[in-house]
Design an enzyme around this catalytic site. Sequence first.
Site, PDB file in Angstrom:
ATOM      1  N   HIS A  26       0.808  -1.215   0.000  1.00 23.03           N
ATOM      2  CA  HIS A  26       0.000   0.000   0.000  1.00 23.03           C
ATOM      3  C   HIS A  26       0.846   1.272   0.000  1.00 23.03           C
ATOM      4  CE1 HIS A  26      -3.693  -2.190   0.324  1.00 23.03           C
ATOM      5  NE2 HIS A  26      -3.380  -2.733   1.479  1.00 23.03           N
TER       6      HIS A  26
ATOM      7  N   GLN B  37      -0.198 -12.365   6.861  1.00 21.13           N
ATOM      8  CA  GLN B  37      -1.288 -11.518   7.327  1.00 21.13           C
ATOM      9  C   GLN B  37      -2.570 -12.319   7.420  1.00 21.13           C
ATOM     10  OE1 GLN B  37      -0.760  -7.417   5.167  1.00 21.13           O
ATOM     11  NE2 GLN B  37      -1.856  -7.171   7.102  1.00 21.13           N
TER      12      GLN B  37
ATOM     13  N   GLU C 139      -6.225 -11.570   7.737  1.00 25.02           N
ATOM     14  CA  GLU C 139      -7.045 -10.374   7.587  1.00 25.02           C
ATOM     15  C   GLU C 139      -8.381 -10.635   6.896  1.00 25.02           C
ATOM     16  OE1 GLU C 139      -4.842  -7.530   5.244  1.00 25.02           O
ATOM     17  OE2 GLU C 139      -3.807  -9.107   4.136  1.00 25.02           O
TER      18      GLU C 139
ATOM     19  N   ASP D 119      -9.119  -4.882   7.336  1.00 26.92           N
ATOM     20  CA  ASP D 119      -9.716  -5.823   6.391  1.00 26.92           C
ATOM     21  C   ASP D 119     -10.473  -6.926   7.109  1.00 26.92           C
ATOM     22  OD1 ASP D 119      -9.231  -4.882   3.769  1.00 26.92           O
ATOM     23  OD2 ASP D 119      -7.127  -5.420   3.942  1.00 26.92           O
TER      24      ASP D 119
END
Length: 251
Positions: free
Chosen positions: A45, A143, A145, A171
């Site tokens: 990101h 992750q 999420e 998320d």
Amino acid sequence: MINKAKRKMLEGKPAVGAEVSLGSTLSAEIIAPLGFDFVLVDNQHGNWTDQATMLAFRSIVIGGSVPMARVRKNDFGLIGRLLDNGSMGVVVPMVNNAEEAEQAVYAARYPPLGGRSSGAFAVGIHGEDYDATANDEIFLAVQIETDEGAANAGEILSVDGIDGCWIGPGDLSRYMGLDLSTPEGRDAHTDAIRGVISDCKNVGKIPGIWTGTAQDANRWVSEGCLFVTAGTDGAWIGKMARQTLDELETS
């Protein structure tokens, strides 16, 4: 080559890091000497090019911290490229099952544990023993999420070669369809996060979580998280700019 942040976590002590997302090597250079255990270069990101990522890793090492990165996706070439550029840790997003965790291990670990290709070209800053120590010193986090990832967390974290997780709370709430403006939504969210932390501990892996503030970082460290980020360069710039405007005595 010693990954001080990973060693700290393996001793049961929290490692707290900073995210850099703006794509600025100078941002990494400014933050690295401040005392964070690691600095995470966010390739998913953040606004990072391949060249700038490599230079950021070098600035982080020179500043006395540990360079880590979030890869764009669970991809053999992208993970290997970050490691070859000098990252000492990789966070792999959106890991939902054991098979996807195994793919991350294959990309990040040299044989016999994985299938990472030899030829790292920008790791001299870590010392001459890189090849011999990389499998032990590189920190590999998945992750968790999504609702699927949370349900499969025990299975995911049991995969040999995975060191721990970095829970993505934003998320996770979206995939679970939770309204965090309600007490019920917040409680369900907290329970899901605590469940992943518990799964980590049950299989002897390192629990971690993204947070954006010192307050949230303190909260989740108190709940057992050991791999925690406490903010990002862009947010810190904005916060201090707003504070300066508030303090100005001009009309």
